[in-house]
Design a protein around this motif. Structure first.
Motif, PDB file in Angstrom:
ATOM      1  N   GLU A 186       0.815  -1.216   0.000  1.00 43.53           N
ATOM      2  CA  GLU A 186       0.000   0.000   0.000  1.00 43.53           C
ATOM      3  C   GLU A 186       0.854   1.274   0.000  1.00 43.53           C
ATOM      4  OE1 GLU A 186      -3.104  -0.111   2.895  1.00 43.53           O
ATOM      5  OE2 GLU A 186      -3.853   1.852   2.296  1.00 43.53           O
ATOM      6  N   SER A 187       1.985   1.215   0.695  1.00 44.92           N
ATOM      7  CA  SER A 187       2.828   2.408   0.812  1.00 44.92           C
ATOM      8  C   SER A 187       3.400   2.838  -0.538  1.00 44.92           C
ATOM      9  CB  SER A 187       3.968   2.122   1.789  1.00 44.92           C
ATOM     10  OG  SER A 187       4.655   0.969   1.358  1.00 44.92           O
ATOM     11  N   ARG A 188       3.524   1.882  -1.474  1.00 44.84           N
ATOM     12  CA  ARG A 188       4.140   2.217  -2.768  1.00 44.84           C
ATOM     13  C   ARG A 188       3.114   2.218  -3.909  1.00 44.84           C
ATOM     14  NH1 ARG A 188       8.174  -2.301  -3.053  1.00 44.84           N
ATOM     15  NH2 ARG A 188       8.112  -1.789  -5.262  1.00 44.84           N
ATOM     16  N   LYS A 231       0.745   4.492  -4.671  1.00 42.71           N
ATOM     17  CA  LYS A 231       0.363   5.783  -5.273  1.00 42.71           C
ATOM     18  C   LYS A 231       0.993   5.986  -6.656  1.00 42.71           C
ATOM     19  CE  LYS A 231      -1.540   9.861  -4.991  1.00 42.71           C
ATOM     20  NZ  LYS A 231      -2.981   9.974  -5.031  1.00 42.71           N
TER      21      LYS A 231
END
Lengths: 201, 257
Positions: free
Chosen positions: B84-86, B88
């Motif tokens: 999820e952190s990457r 975007k």
């Protein structure tokens, strides 16, 4: 009774018009097809096919690309056939230009429908953001019904008006003679347009 | 991509333009079509975000949209595998890819379907109608309509169905795969065949007993062909001829002899 049948035929025309953008794109809304089908329903299949084919060839080069709003061929064919059939039928030679005029007059209404849809999508999006389950059926139904209703109301007003005004103009002999001349020239003009649209680029 | 999910998406493409609007064009139709795929891939919170992604601007030729839907489904699969952190960066890239792909597909599809197949089949249908009438086949119009609608819809439905699979298989490589597909060759061949048929139809109008007669028709056709070069539409020329006819009759000239 004949006027009631005309109203039913306007409803059939509005249903066929949905095929142009809203549902399917099976080409049932093309002037060639909608003209022949409405002509058959009105008891004049040959006049319907002839008017539809001429309009189809006239409008061949006008493409519904991007945000372009060309003359609505489906409305033009419906109006041309319905003014040539039913109560107070007009000569097909005069129905053809009347159909073109009605198809042209629909453009601002079509633009309004598309603007109204922007509002529908914005509301739909804000509901979606709030986490609620998307009501696709509601969105699509409202959008399609909006178009159907707009086309139906427009045809219910435009076709009788074209019959009355067209009939009034038809009494003037230069209109009859000019329309007869243009009717005889129409196939050649339409096919020249088709040749030009089709020629390899 | 296969099975009932593919069928559901293919059927939903029939409503791609139901909510066509000036702002973001086919956005809602695209989001509606891909929704079953998103539901099968994402959990609730991510699903809302995925749906929002597909409500962005999108526009293409409606039959060719299946290619974009297939490719977008593939990109959603890839995004689902990214932490999820990457995510975007991948989301932005997917959105840009979809927009560019839409424009490329529109160019190919408009040229093939609107610019070649439809006009060719219209001219074929009208020619078929005239030939059937010559042989006293009555009514001729249902056969003429069938000659237009059956091959056209067979081609359109085949593209709508098969493009979903192609798009999914190719994913981000789809533009390269599209470049090797014979869209332009087919369009060129159809336009050439259509021109030949239309020229034959034009010859027929010169000798039509209900027409103006060969010499005036040839003259009129030549003048019109000249005007077409200046982008004056055929219907505008028809209106000009009608106006000329009415004005001449009002001035006492008898154009029809």
């Amino acid at each position: 009774m004949e006027w009631l049948k005309l109203a039913a035929l306007c409803a059939a025309a509005a249903a066929l018009e949905l095929d142009a953008t809203a549902v399917g794109q099976f080409m049932l809304s093309r002037p060639l097809v909608s003209g022949a089908l409405l002509g058959a329903l009105a008891g004049q299949p040959l006049a319907g096919f002839t008017l539809g084919a001429l309009l189809e060839l006239f409008l061949m080069g006008e493409l519904p690309v991007g945000g372009a709003l060309p003359l609505n061929g489906s409305i033009a064919a419906s109006a041309a056939v319905l003014t040539a059939a039913g109560p107070q039928p007009l000569d097909p030679a005069w129905s053809l230009p009347l159909g073109l005029a009605v198809g042209w007059a629909f453009r601002p209404i079509e633009a309004r429908i598309r603007q109204a849809r922007s509002g529908l999508v914005s509301k739909f999006e804000s509901k979606l953001r709030s986490g609620s389950r998307p009501d696709w059926l509601g969105l699509l139904t409202i959008s399609v019904l909006l178009e159907f209703a707009a086309v139906l109301v427009f045809l219910l007003c435009a076709v009788p008006l074209a019959k009355v005004l067209g009939g009034w103009w038809w009494r003037w002999s230069p209109v009859r003679e000019g329309a007869a001349f243009a009717w005889k020239a129409a196939p050649a003009l339409a096919v020249v347009g088709a040749v030009y649209s089709l020629k390899p680029q | 991509m296969r099975g009932t999910l593919k069928l559901e998406i293919a059927l939903r493409t029939l409503l791609l333009q139901s909510v066509w609007n000036f702002e973001r064009m086919q956005n809602a139709g695209f989001a509606f079509a891909i929704d079953p795929w998103l539901e099968s891939r994402w959990e609730k919170r991510d699903l809302v975000r995925a749906r929002e992604r597909h409500l962005g601007y999108f526009n293409t030729q409606p039959y060719m949209a299946s290619f974009a839907l297939g490719a977008a489904a593939r990109l959603e699969d890839l995004l689902a595998g990214v932490p999820e952190s990457r995510r975007k960066e991948g989301e932005l890239r997917a959105a840009k890819f979809k927009e560019v792909l839409g424009a490329a597909l529109a160019a190919l599809g408009d040229s093939l379907f609107w610019g070649a197949l439809r006009p060719f089949l219209v001219v074929l249908s009208v020619t078929f109608f005239i030939v059937l009438r010559q042989y006293n086949i009555d009514p001729a119009w249902p056969w003429a309509l069938a000659a237009f609608l059956v091959p056209y819809n067979a081609a359109a439905l085949w593209v709508r169905w098969s493009a979903l699979g192609h798009g999914y298989e190719q994913g981000e490589k789809l533009p390269i795969a599209l470049a090797s597909m014979p869209f332009k060759t087919v369009a060129r061949a159809l336009r050439l065949a259509g021109t030949v048929l239309a020229l034959a139809l034009l010859m027929a109008t010169f000798f039509d007993p209900n027409g103006l007669g060969p010499v005036p028709t040839v003259g009129l056709a030549a003048v019109c062909a000249g005007f077409l070069r200046f982008r004056i539409a055929a219907r505008e020329m028809y209106v000009a001829v009608l106006t000329f006819g009415i004005a001449s009759a009002a001035a006492g000239l008898n154009l029809l002899g």
